[in-house]
Scaffold this motif. Structure first.
Motif, short mmCIF file in Angstrom:
data_model
loop_
_atom_site.label_atom_id
_atom_site.label_comp_id
_atom_site.label_asym_id
_atom_site.label_seq_id
_atom_site.Cartn_x
_atom_site.Cartn_y
_atom_site.Cartn_z
N GLU A 7 41.58 43.42 46.92
CA GLU A 7 41.86 42.83 45.51
C GLU A 7 40.86 44.13 45.03
O GLU A 7 39.81 44.91 45.22
CB GLU A 7 40.91 41.92 45.28
CG GLU A 7 41.61 40.25 46.15
CD GLU A 7 42.75 40.18 46.22
OE1 GLU A 7 43.40 40.39 44.32
OE2 GLU A 7 43.91 40.01 46.48
N THR A 8 41.35 44.35 43.89
CA THR A 8 41.57 45.38 42.71
C THR A 8 41.14 44.60 40.87
O THR A 8 41.91 43.72 40.21
CB THR A 8 41.74 46.33 42.12
OG1 THR A 8 43.24 46.42 42.19
CG2 THR A 8 41.75 47.15 44.42
N GLY A 9 39.87 45.27 40.14
CA GLY A 9 40.24 44.68 38.46
C GLY A 9 38.72 44.18 38.51
O GLY A 9 38.14 44.33 39.32
N LEU A 10 39.08 42.77 37.64
CA LEU A 10 38.55 42.25 37.87
C LEU A 10 38.67 41.06 38.73
O LEU A 10 39.47 40.50 38.53
CB LEU A 10 38.31 41.49 36.11
CG LEU A 10 38.30 43.16 35.43
CD1 LEU A 10 37.35 42.87 33.69
CD2 LEU A 10 36.21 43.30 35.79
N ILE A 11 37.60 39.68 38.24
CA ILE A 11 37.50 38.41 38.97
C ILE A 11 38.42 37.20 37.88
O ILE A 11 38.15 36.93 37.56
CB ILE A 11 36.86 37.80 39.17
CG1 ILE A 11 35.36 38.72 40.34
CG2 ILE A 11 36.72 36.58 40.09
CD1 ILE A 11 34.20 38.13 40.49
N THR A 12 40.07 37.39 38.53
CA THR A 12 40.91 37.02 36.81
C THR A 12 41.05 35.85 37.77
O THR A 12 40.76 34.81 38.98
CB THR A 12 42.19 37.80 37.10
OG1 THR A 12 43.18 37.91 37.77
CG2 THR A 12 41.38 38.91 36.76
N ASN A 13 41.69 35.02 36.03
CA ASN A 13 42.14 33.48 36.54
C ASN A 13 43.64 33.59 37.93
O ASN A 13 43.48 32.93 38.67
CB ASN A 13 42.63 33.02 35.62
CG ASN A 13 42.62 31.54 35.45
OD1 ASN A 13 42.20 31.32 36.11
ND2 ASN A 13 44.10 31.33 34.72
N GLU A 14 44.46 34.70 37.67
CA GLU A 14 45.07 34.65 38.80
C GLU A 14 44.50 34.93 40.16
O GLU A 14 44.82 34.31 41.06
CB GLU A 14 46.07 36.03 38.80
CG GLU A 14 46.69 36.01 37.34
CD GLU A 14 46.23 35.93 36.19
OE1 GLU A 14 45.50 37.04 36.10
OE2 GLU A 14 46.88 35.44 34.87
N LEU A 15 43.58 35.37 40.54
CA LEU A 15 43.00 35.84 41.76
C LEU A 15 42.77 34.60 42.52
O LEU A 15 42.46 33.84 43.19
CB LEU A 15 42.04 37.04 41.58
CG LEU A 15 40.83 36.77 42.64
CD1 LEU A 15 42.04 37.26 44.00
CD2 LEU A 15 39.77 37.91 42.19
N LEU A 16 41.81 34.00 41.32
CA LEU A 16 40.69 32.40 41.82
C LEU A 16 42.22 31.47 41.84
O LEU A 16 41.80 30.80 42.72
CB LEU A 16 40.80 32.08 40.34
CG LEU A 16 38.89 32.42 39.83
CD1 LEU A 16 38.19 31.88 38.62
CD2 LEU A 16 37.88 32.82 41.20
N VAL A 17 43.15 31.62 41.41
CA VAL A 17 44.30 30.41 41.45
C VAL A 17 44.41 30.62 42.63
O VAL A 17 44.44 29.74 44.50
CB VAL A 17 45.25 30.01 40.70
CG1 VAL A 17 46.63 29.96 41.18
CG2 VAL A 17 45.24 30.06 39.08
N LYS A 18 44.95 32.42 43.64
CA LYS A 18 45.77 32.42 45.23
C LYS A 18 44.06 32.24 45.61
O LYS A 18 44.60 31.87 47.12
CB LYS A 18 45.48 34.11 44.95
CG LYS A 18 46.43 34.71 45.68
CD LYS A 18 47.00 36.00 45.61
CE LYS A 18 45.34 37.32 45.17
NZ LYS A 18 45.97 38.31 45.05
N THR A 19 42.91 32.16 45.31
CA THR A 19 41.64 32.24 46.14
C THR A 19 40.98 30.89 47.27
O THR A 19 40.67 30.80 48.21
CB THR A 19 40.82 33.31 46.14
OG1 THR A 19 40.29 33.22 45.40
CG2 THR A 19 41.10 34.88 46.87
N ILE A 20 40.91 29.65 46.01
CA ILE A 20 40.18 28.79 46.24
C ILE A 20 40.83 28.23 46.81
O ILE A 20 42.52 27.73 46.75
CB ILE A 20 39.96 28.53 44.59
CG1 ILE A 20 40.85 27.60 43.74
CG2 ILE A 20 38.81 29.44 44.28
CD1 ILE A 20 40.39 27.18 42.56
N PRO A 21 39.99 27.28 47.35
CA PRO A 21 40.56 26.38 48.53
C PRO A 21 41.93 25.14 47.27
O PRO A 21 41.48 25.69 46.95
CB PRO A 21 39.77 25.91 49.28
CG PRO A 21 38.38 26.24 48.64
CD PRO A 21 38.68 26.75 47.68
N LYS A 22 42.82 24.87 48.77
CA LYS A 22 43.34 23.63 48.14
C LYS A 22 43.29 22.23 47.34
O LYS A 22 42.89 21.80 46.48
CB LYS A 22 44.89 23.45 49.04
CG LYS A 22 45.90 24.66 49.91
CD LYS A 22 47.16 24.76 49.15
CE LYS A 22 48.04 25.10 49.56
NZ LYS A 22 47.47 26.56 49.45
#
Lengths: 439, 143
Positions: free
Chosen positions: A383-398
């Protein structure tokens, strides 16, 4: 639930302690009133002094009283109350001034009775005390000097305000009231003595010895300490404490740092410290076998408060990973196999503190480690850049709401992630963070 | 969020204190009543004043001494100053010499006055006779 009840209990204790001194003036023989506004102003003065006295309690770092809130919140509370005291004190003066404008003639100490000079001086010192605290960085006051100045101004302002009340005398003139207020004053003074003399003495009795000074990636240094002649202090993973190096505990040269080691090994604790300021730049000069002192551990940024959580999500930026390392190391020592996610943001791959230890921890824990790099190397596939909302949506558990979230990093990053998690429906009570930039 | 809680609890504490301050003031002043002269004690018939209203210079000088010495911190005249101990009608109750004794904390008042007030009055003994006379004249003619 216990924590909430405990918080309410300690809040009630605090309110009782600030309200009782002025209200006891109304018990027993009470001198006659002098008009609503005059007595309103007098009561403001008494309440202000009572809060001032209890400000010493708020910074005494009593472990059990601080535990339900977190010491960072207690310090914020201390700061807000100081502003409230200033406002109440100003109102106290303003009402008298509106009633009698010649009171300003009493500003000159050559003509004023001593207790009026004491009152005015206390107010001026209070203004200095609060302004040097709120704007310490803008005024370029170094932390160590500020602490000494803060204590001097606080104690002097408090004693002058108390002298002002003694000199005016009216409400505390009756024999029993005098005793009562002298007792309150002794209690407040005891708090000062406890914080500045007794507490450092208790720390002095339990010294630590530096056993290792290790360079880490990202201009950071890990200090390893072992208790010298005692068992060590219990702490919870993720907590922090005040560290004193190269000085006695009475020197007021202590600095807050998070533990970065396992809470299951109090016989050897570590702090990983990034070179950011005057003090932190000297960590590398620390010598093995030097003596260090630690205050009691503090803070509610810990997994141990949530034993029933399905798992944990950690999000850190830079050196903010230190308390998270303490939690991960502890979970590994406990052979905990709950699901863990660690999103770790850094600028450069070569500066990722704990990089190798985290790889090692992956083999012991059910850990999903996601590095996020702002300026990645050419061959970087992560992953690159900042810890974004999109990254959180993609990675946090269901089943995200069944996890506890721990965020530690620069203020802006922490605020953005808190907001993003809130938008994702994570209850605020499950989002934990430490407010490091207290002063 | 936690920082906001610290702010809310601090604001709550501030408002609670303001409310209790109002309660304090109301308890101390339950109904509007006539001002009572507490310090001067029992009224006594007027004696021979040592000056009259036509002596304007003395009155003005006395007022100046009254203000310079911070008398208004404990007393009020015409609603100005500490309302606890008004001096407006003092001449109708005390003679000039009695007023002099009250100002300077004469020995005869040692038992009547709280010790810190008695002690604080001792410093007015250092006022010159002229200043004391002017002050008494002003108190006899405070309007």
């Amino acid at each position: 639930m216990f924590s909430v009840l405990s918080a309410i209990f300690w809040l009630m204790v605090y309110l009782f302690l600030i309200l009782a001194p002025p209200l006891t003036l109304l018990i027993g023989p009470v001198p006659s009133g002098s008009g609503f506004w005059w007595d309103f102003s007098m009561a403001l003065g008494f309440f202000s002094l009572s809060i001032m006295g209890m400000q010493f309690l708020l910074t005494a770092r009593f472990r059990y009283a601080c535990a339900p809130f977190g010491i960072d919140i207690i310090y914020y509370f201390h700061r807000y109350l100081a502003v409230i005291v200033l406002a109440l004190t100003f109102l106290h003066f303003l009402i008298i001034y509106l009633n009698d404008q010649t009171i300003l003639d009493m500003i000159n100490p050559q003509h004023a009775p001593w207790y009026m000079t004491a009152g005015y001086s206390a107010f001026i010192l209070l203004v200095l005390l609060i302004s040097t605290s709120l704007w310490r960085k803008k005024l370029h006051i170094p932390y160590d000097q500020w602490r000494i100045l803060h204590i001097f101004l606080a104690v002097t302002a408090f004693l002058l305000a108390r002298a002002h009340i003694e000199g005016v005398g009216y409400y505390i003139n009756a024999h029993e009231k005098k005793w009562l207020w002298n007792s309150y004053t002794l209690f407040w003074l005891f708090l000062i003595v406890y914080i500045r003399l007794i507490k450092p003495w208790l720390m002095f009795q339990k010294p630590y010895r530096v056993v290792e000074v290790r360079q880490e990636r990202g201009s950071s240094w890990t200090l390893a300490l072992e208790p010298d002649g005692h068992e060590g202090k219990d702490f919870k993973p993720g907590q922090f404490t005040w560290l004193t190096l190269r000085n006695s505990p009475w020197h007021l040269k202590e600095h807050p740092f998070s533990f970065s080691s396992s809470a299951d090994h109090k016989e050897r604790v570590t702090f990983t410290i990034k070179e950011l300021g005057d003090f932190t730049r000297t960590i590398k000069d620390t010598k093995v076998s030097e003596i260090a002192y630690l205050d009691d551990p503090q803070g509610v940024f810990t997994i141990d408060l949530y034993p029933k959580s399905l798992g944990f999500v950690f999000i850190a930026g830079g050196i903010g990973a230190a308390p998270i390392m303490s939690m991960l190391q502890t979970l590994a020592d406990r052979h905990d196999q709950r699901q863990l996610l660690f999103i770790y943001g850094n600028n450069h791959w070569e500066n990722v503190t704990f990089r190798d230890e985290l790889e090692s921890l992956k083999t012991k824990l059910n850990l999903n480690l996601i590095h996020v790099l702002k300026e990645p190397p050419i061959d970087w596939k992560g992953e690159t850049g900042l810890i974004t909302n999109e990254l959180l949506v993609k990675t946090i558990p269901k089943d995200a709401k069944k996890y506890e979230y721990f965020i530690c990093g620069p203020g802006l990053m922490s605020n953005n992630i808190q907001r993003s998690l809130g938008l994702l429906g994570i209850p605020l009570g499950q989002i934990h963070f430490e407010l490091f930039d207290m002063i | 969020m936690r920082e906001k809680w610290a702010k809310y609890i601090a604001i709550f504490t501030g408002l609670l204190i303001l409310s209790l301050t109002v309660v304090f003031a109301v308890i101390q002043n339950p109904v509007k009543k006539n001002t009572v002269i507490t310090e001067m004690g029992t009224a006594s018939p007027p004696d021979h004043p040592i000056a009259t209203t036509d002596n304007l210079n003395h009155i003005l000088a006395g007022r100046q001494i009254y203000k310079q010495n911070g008398c208004q911190l404990c007393h009020s005249i015409a609603g100005e100053g500490n309302p606890r101990n008004p001096l407006d009608n003092i001449a109708t109750k005390h003679s000039g010499e009695e007023i002099r004794d009250w100002i300077t904390g004469a020995d005869t008042l040692k038992e009547k006055l709280p010790s810190h007030i008695y002690n604080s009055k001792q410093r007015y003994k250092s006022l010159s006779q002229d200043d004391l006379n002017n002050l008494i004249i002003y108190l006899q003619n405070p309007k």
